[in-house]
Motif scaffolding. Structure first.
Motif, PDB file in Angstrom:
ATOM      1  N   ALA A  12      -5.061  -6.320 -12.720  1.00  0.00           N
ATOM      2  CA  ALA A  12      -3.743  -5.766 -12.410  1.00  0.00           C
ATOM      3  C   ALA A  12      -2.675  -6.715 -12.911  1.00  0.00           C
ATOM      4  O   ALA A  12      -2.769  -7.919 -12.706  1.00  0.00           O
ATOM      5  CB  ALA A  12      -3.598  -5.569 -10.905  1.00  0.00           C
ATOM      6  N   ARG A  52       2.462  -4.485  -5.189  1.00  0.00           N
ATOM      7  CA  ARG A  52       1.646  -3.294  -4.921  1.00  0.00           C
ATOM      8  C   ARG A  52       2.144  -2.558  -3.678  1.00  0.00           C
ATOM      9  O   ARG A  52       2.276  -1.345  -3.670  1.00  0.00           O
ATOM     10  CB  ARG A  52       0.179  -3.678  -4.732  1.00  0.00           C
ATOM     11  CG  ARG A  52      -0.714  -2.464  -4.451  1.00  0.00           C
ATOM     12  CD  ARG A  52      -2.027  -2.830  -3.829  1.00  0.00           C
ATOM     13  NE  ARG A  52      -1.819  -3.501  -2.555  1.00  0.00           N
ATOM     14  CZ  ARG A  52      -2.713  -4.282  -1.970  1.00  0.00           C
ATOM     15  NH1 ARG A  52      -3.863  -4.514  -2.538  1.00  0.00           N
ATOM     16  NH2 ARG A  52      -2.458  -4.845  -0.812  1.00  0.00           N
ATOM     17  N   ASP A  53       2.432  -3.298  -2.626  1.00  0.00           N
ATOM     18  CA  ASP A  53       2.836  -2.675  -1.364  1.00  0.00           C
ATOM     19  C   ASP A  53       4.203  -1.997  -1.449  1.00  0.00           C
ATOM     20  O   ASP A  53       4.418  -0.966  -0.820  1.00  0.00           O
ATOM     21  CB  ASP A  53       2.851  -3.713  -0.240  1.00  0.00           C
ATOM     22  CG  ASP A  53       1.451  -4.216   0.092  1.00  0.00           C
ATOM     23  OD1 ASP A  53       0.454  -3.587  -0.330  1.00  0.00           O
ATOM     24  OD2 ASP A  53       1.358  -5.257   0.774  1.00  0.00           O
ATOM     25  N   ASP A  86       4.396  -0.410  -6.542  1.00  0.00           N
ATOM     26  CA  ASP A  86       3.370   0.373  -7.237  1.00  0.00           C
ATOM     27  C   ASP A  86       2.086   0.413  -6.421  1.00  0.00           C
ATOM     28  O   ASP A  86       1.201  -0.419  -6.589  1.00  0.00           O
ATOM     29  CB  ASP A  86       3.111  -0.245  -8.624  1.00  0.00           C
ATOM     30  CG  ASP A  86       2.132   0.553  -9.453  1.00  0.00           C
ATOM     31  OD1 ASP A  86       1.607   1.592  -8.973  1.00  0.00           O
ATOM     32  OD2 ASP A  86       1.881   0.139 -10.605  1.00  0.00           O
ATOM     33  N   GLU A  87       1.978   1.409  -5.566  1.00  0.00           N
ATOM     34  CA  GLU A  87       0.819   1.524  -4.673  1.00  0.00           C
ATOM     35  C   GLU A  87      -0.488   1.750  -5.406  1.00  0.00           C
ATOM     36  O   GLU A  87      -1.559   1.529  -4.859  1.00  0.00           O
ATOM     37  CB  GLU A  87       1.052   2.650  -3.666  1.00  0.00           C
ATOM     38  CG  GLU A  87       2.178   2.389  -2.709  1.00  0.00           C
ATOM     39  CD  GLU A  87       2.454   3.562  -1.782  1.00  0.00           C
ATOM     40  OE1 GLU A  87       1.757   4.604  -1.891  1.00  0.00           O
ATOM     41  OE2 GLU A  87       3.362   3.437  -0.957  1.00  0.00           O
ATOM     42  N   ASP A  88      -0.418   2.183  -6.659  1.00  0.00           N
ATOM     43  CA  ASP A  88      -1.629   2.457  -7.439  1.00  0.00           C
ATOM     44  C   ASP A  88      -2.207   1.215  -8.107  1.00  0.00           C
ATOM     45  O   ASP A  88      -3.277   1.287  -8.713  1.00  0.00           O
ATOM     46  CB  ASP A  88      -1.343   3.523  -8.505  1.00  0.00           C
ATOM     47  CG  ASP A  88      -1.023   4.872  -7.881  1.00  0.00           C
ATOM     48  OD1 ASP A  88      -1.558   5.173  -6.798  1.00  0.00           O
ATOM     49  OD2 ASP A  88      -0.218   5.612  -8.477  1.00  0.00           O
ATOM     50  N   LEU A  89      -1.508   0.100  -8.023  1.00  0.00           N
ATOM     51  CA  LEU A  89      -1.973  -1.135  -8.646  1.00  0.00           C
ATOM     52  C   LEU A  89      -3.253  -1.593  -7.935  1.00  0.00           C
ATOM     53  O   LEU A  89      -3.299  -1.692  -6.720  1.00  0.00           O
ATOM     54  CB  LEU A  89      -0.881  -2.200  -8.515  1.00  0.00           C
ATOM     55  CG  LEU A  89      -0.868  -3.343  -9.513  1.00  0.00           C
ATOM     56  CD1 LEU A  89      -0.768  -2.825 -10.943  1.00  0.00           C
ATOM     57  CD2 LEU A  89       0.290  -4.259  -9.223  1.00  0.00           C
ATOM     58  N   ASP A  90      -4.290  -1.869  -8.704  1.00  0.00           N
ATOM     59  CA  ASP A  90      -5.592  -2.256  -8.153  1.00  0.00           C
ATOM     60  C   ASP A  90      -5.739  -3.777  -8.214  1.00  0.00           C
ATOM     61  O   ASP A  90      -6.253  -4.318  -9.175  1.00  0.00           O
ATOM     62  CB  ASP A  90      -6.709  -1.571  -8.940  1.00  0.00           C
ATOM     63  CG  ASP A  90      -8.071  -1.801  -8.332  1.00  0.00           C
ATOM     64  OD1 ASP A  90      -8.151  -2.132  -7.127  1.00  0.00           O
ATOM     65  OD2 ASP A  90      -9.069  -1.658  -9.062  1.00  0.00           O
TER      66      ASP A  90
END
Length: 105
Positions: free
Chosen positions: A33, A95-96, A99-103
């Protein structure tokens, strides 16, 4: 140590501000990521000081903010940097909040 929030960083990126974004995580974490930064793993900072700008705002990030804080302390103490900002919460906060889709590893 100066800090910047993920929302402030996103605004800088969106406005195409002239900043340098440095990621001090390890290569596998970076591959998993990323948010557009240049990879300079923490352990290689001493050999790569010349890649870090002194002429513009430099935001350094890692997973949570601890390794980037260590990098900033080293650079400020040993190389006189005054333009460094730690990304609060690191890529986990990105991410939080952005971009919630970030792994993230």
């Amino acid at each position: 140590m100066k800090e910047i929030s993920v929302s402030e960083l996103k605004a800088l990126i969106d406005s195409k501000a002239d900043i340098q974004l440095i990621d001090v995580r390890e290569p596998a974490e970076f591959e998993s990521a990323q948010i557009g930064g240049e990879l300079i793993p923490l352990g290689t900072i001493p050999q790569n000081v010349d890649k870090i700008s002194k002429d513009k705002q430099v935001i350094i990030h890692c997973r949570s903010g601890k390794r980037s804080a260590n990098a900033i302390m080293f650079l400020e103490s040993n190389h006189g940097y005054t333009n460094l900002y730690n990304l609060e919460g690191g890529i986990l906060a990105w991410r939080d909040e952005i971009d919630e889709d970030l792994d993230v590893m």
